[in-house]
Design an enzyme around this catalytic site. Structure first.
Site, PDB file in Angstrom:
ATOM      1  N   GLU A   1     -15.660  11.407   1.572  1.00 35.89           N
ATOM      2  CA  GLU A   1     -15.950  10.614   2.557  1.00 35.89           C
ATOM      3  C   GLU A   1     -15.875   9.357   2.466  1.00 35.89           C
ATOM      4  OE1 GLU A   1     -16.216  12.002   5.989  1.00 35.89           O
ATOM      5  OE2 GLU A   1     -15.396  13.747   4.810  1.00 35.89           O
TER       6      GLU A   1
ATOM      7  N   ARG B   1       5.856  -6.970  -6.289  1.00 34.58           N
ATOM      8  CA  ARG B   1       7.359  -7.388  -6.142  1.00 34.58           C
ATOM      9  C   ARG B   1       7.451  -8.949  -5.798  1.00 34.58           C
ATOM     10  NH1 ARG B   1       9.252  -7.755  -1.029  1.00 34.58           N
ATOM     11  NH2 ARG B   1      11.303  -7.098  -1.578  1.00 34.58           N
TER      12      ARG B   1
ATOM     13  N   ASP C   1      12.714 -10.642   3.753  1.00 38.13           N
ATOM     14  CA  ASP C   1      11.888  -9.590   4.105  1.00 38.13           C
ATOM     15  C   ASP C   1      11.465  -9.547   5.424  1.00 38.13           C
ATOM     16  OD1 ASP C   1      12.237  -8.565   1.370  1.00 38.13           O
ATOM     17  OD2 ASP C   1      10.247  -9.223   0.789  1.00 38.13           O
TER      18      ASP C   1
ATOM     19  N   PRO D   1      -9.707   3.419   5.842  1.00 39.42           N
ATOM     20  CA  PRO D   1      -9.019   3.260   7.137  1.00 39.42           C
ATOM     21  C   PRO D   1      -9.886   2.334   8.070  1.00 39.42           C
ATOM     22  CG  PRO D   1      -9.407   5.702   6.576  1.00 39.42           C
ATOM     23  CD  PRO D   1     -10.233   4.911   5.375  1.00 39.42           C
TER      24      PRO D   1
END
Length: 298
Positions: free
Chosen positions: A121, A163, A178, A94
């Site tokens: 963690e 992709r 896209d 994160p």
């Protein structure tokens, strides 16, 4: 492209055997290797974590295990790809750089990616420091939230990158349309899409899409992309170079912003009478109110 993934849950990546990614693997476009991190432990319990220095909740993944695993995977890959080959190491976290379509395109140009998804963690920070000196190493985040582990993030990144590889999509032009794609769709969301029948439960397909007029259809799609982005992700529109937009683009943006301001003004007008009505009972008492002597300032 070769992709190596080291995890304590390699079975998590079963979805890479289906749909486009599965077909890409069958065709040899994607060469995915899954590795069980516990294979590089040396105790009876196959321990991969320990308590954090400095205290605190949770456990931290041990550097010795990750070091042996990464070294072994690199050695195996170099034996297959050549002694000069080195992977780009990607650690989902994160606290990493945001993963975007631009980053996906960057990774799609790499011949070899190595993913190190953590649990608990996270991985001892010395692992990133060590391999940051030897490899191109990225800490990457797929969003401002915390998952139980990095495996889901790896699935997202592998599919987003996979992709983009030549031969994976049936129509290579799909990538250019896209959301966030470089060029005309940079910083824009793709607009609404429709298929047959032309009317479904009273909802009609926009007439322009049935017209067969390619120029009008392209303009409509561009307009809808602008409107959807303004409505749902206005911060993206703020990144657009307005000087680089054509007159029609600028008019669509201005009209949307004008309507938004009108809605805000209308909402404010509706809220004001309500606020006044709430204040009226208090106001009714004001004419007869007299402060007691002790309430009067000197």
């Amino acid at each position: 492209m070769r992709v190596d993934i080291i995890s304590i849950f390699p079975e998590y990546f079963a979805p890479l055997d289906v749909s486009l990614m599965g077909k890409a693997r069958e065709r040899g476009i994607l060469d995915i290797h899954l590795h069980q991190l516990r294979d590089w432990t040396h105790d009876v319990h196959n321990t991969v974590d320990d308590t954090p220095y400095g205290g605190g909740p949770g456990m931290v993944m041990k550097p010795e295990v990750w070091g042996e695993a990464v070294d072994a995977v690199i050695e195996d890959g170099r034996a297959a790809r050549g002694e000069d080959a080195l992977p780009r190491l990607i650690v989902p976290t994160p606290s990493g750089r945001p993963f975007t379509q631009e980053v996906a395109l960057e990774y799609a140009d790499e011949p070899w990616l190595l993913f190190a998804p953590a649990r608990y963690e996270g991985i001892d920070s010395r692992v990133v420091a060590e391999y940051g000196e030897r490899l191109r190493t990225d800490e990457v985040s797929i969003g401002d939230y915390v998952l139980a582990g990095g495996e889901a993030a790896v699935l997202v990144m592998v599919e987003a990158v996979g992709r983009l590889l030549p031969g994976v999509l049936g129509n290579a032009r799909s990538v250019a349309d896209d959301s966030f794609a470089p060029g005309a769709m940079a910083n824009l969301l793709e607009g609404p899409v429709y298929t047959k029948p032309p009317v479904w439960r009273g909802h009609e397909v926009p007439e322009v899409l049935l017209s067969g007029h390619h120029g009008r259809i392209a303009r409509w799609r561009r307009d809808e992309a602008l409107r959807r982005t303004l409505d749902r992700r206005p911060e993206l529109v703020a990144r657009l170079d307005r000087d680089g937009l054509d007159k029609h683009d600028r008019r669509v943006i201005e009209e949307f912003e004008e309507r938004l301001e009108e809605r805000r003004s209308a909402a404010k007008s509706q809220a004001e009478p309500h606020a006044e009505s709430q204040a009226e009972p208090h106001a009714a008492f004001r004419p007869g109110f007299r402060a007691a002597p002790e309430d009067v300032a000197d």
